[in-house]
Scaffold this motif. Sequence first.
Motif, short mmCIF file in Angstrom:
data_model
loop_
_atom_site.label_atom_id
_atom_site.label_comp_id
_atom_site.label_asym_id
_atom_site.label_seq_id
_atom_site.Cartn_x
_atom_site.Cartn_y
_atom_site.Cartn_z
N CYS A 263 0.83 -0.96 0.12
CA CYS A 263 0.07 0.04 -0.01
C CYS A 263 0.93 1.25 -0.10
CB CYS A 263 -0.80 0.11 1.19
SG CYS A 263 -1.85 -1.50 1.45
N SER A 268 -1.15 3.60 3.66
CA SER A 268 -0.65 2.76 4.90
C SER A 268 -0.46 3.92 6.13
CB SER A 268 0.58 1.85 4.73
OG SER A 268 1.74 2.78 4.27
N CYS A 274 0.42 -0.70 9.04
CA CYS A 274 0.94 -1.79 8.96
C CYS A 274 1.62 -2.58 10.15
CB CYS A 274 2.28 -1.58 8.21
SG CYS A 274 2.15 -0.97 6.45
N CYS A 278 -3.48 -2.99 10.74
CA CYS A 278 -4.12 -3.45 9.56
C CYS A 278 -4.29 -5.20 9.86
CB CYS A 278 -2.82 -3.32 8.38
SG CYS A 278 -3.49 -4.53 6.91
N HIS A 281 -2.03 -7.69 8.21
CA HIS A 281 -0.51 -7.59 8.37
C HIS A 281 0.50 -8.83 8.22
CE1 HIS A 281 -1.03 -7.84 12.62
NE2 HIS A 281 0.00 -8.16 12.57
S1 SF4 Z 1 0.23 -4.50 6.17
FE1 SF4 Z 1 -1.58 -3.66 5.50
S2 SF4 Z 1 -1.50 -1.73 5.35
FE2 SF4 Z 1 0.49 -2.40 5.30
S3 SF4 Z 1 1.18 -2.60 3.14
FE3 SF4 Z 1 0.37 -4.57 3.97
S4 SF4 Z 1 -1.63 -4.79 3.57
FE4 SF4 Z 1 -1.07 -2.54 3.24
#
Ligand code: SF4
Length: 299
Positions: A263, A268, A274, A278, A281
Amino acid sequence: MTANQFVCPNHDKILITQCLATCPHHIRCMAKPTLETVAKSVSDRKLGRKFSVTELISGTREQYLKKTIAYAINPQDHIFAMHGSAVHSICEHSTSSSVLTELRLANDLYTGQIDCYGDVLGNGKKILLDYKVTSSYKAMVALGYYKEDVPTGETYKTGLKKGQPKIKKVWRYDGVKKLYEWALQVNAYRLLLEEHNFKVDDMYIQLYVRDYSVRISSERNITQPMYLLHINKISDHWLKAYFSAKKEHLAAALNDKIAPAFCSHRESWHGRKCVNYCDVHEECKRLYAASLPVAEDAA
Ligand code: SF4
Ligand code: SF4
């Protein structure tokens, strides 16, 4: 897919269906109706390739993972989101026939549920109003409040700062309003209403500050539980380009079964999501680790 497991306080994972049937621990960590509401709030609405406004505003990788894998959530992390649902149900009843609440509409790009529309502020204007439950910090930055150092006109008479001007902190109310995602969401709803022949004269968010009564809130100059926040118009052309790109990106990832890149910083929250917020995650990290090339001496 959807969230199919709960994380218990002792970090065990359990299927949501199993938890709701019988908790294997000596006492439930929260009331069963609360757990049922949390389970409902995280279930995928299965609208096929129709994505909601909020799904498209969030990270494409996050949505891809939520729609393709089964994942576990901690019910505790979803309680504040339920405050939002509770506020919606309190506010959805109106005695006025000119006010519409909880109106679900769709266009070619997305679906959306409009919280409240009509002459809700008594100024004769057709208002689109969205409810948000948020923290005092987010309210402060969304309202554009900030503190500035201002000279008092006096100087220090003694000590290390002797001769230097005395400074005091003064609240200012003209800062940049940091509400990009909210403005996008409300404008997307405006577009939906207008495309369905509802005139929109103005847009507002009614902010409910969940921690307004604690000390830190008054330190942020947030002194009341509710604020009305005006939302400026975003151009229709820009909105359509943004949502069209997000929709195509997510649909292509789902179709090709290829996870999108991480993201963006904005999606994010500059990495904070993250680390702390999330739901997927763990799966995101696992997928990334699996995509790394295997070192030759490890093979
Ligand atoms: S942890 Fe969640 S918010 Fe972060 S990059 Fe991965 S999917 Fe996106
Ligand atoms: S009620 Fe709480 S502790 Fe019991 S199984 Fe469900 S999540 Fe775990």
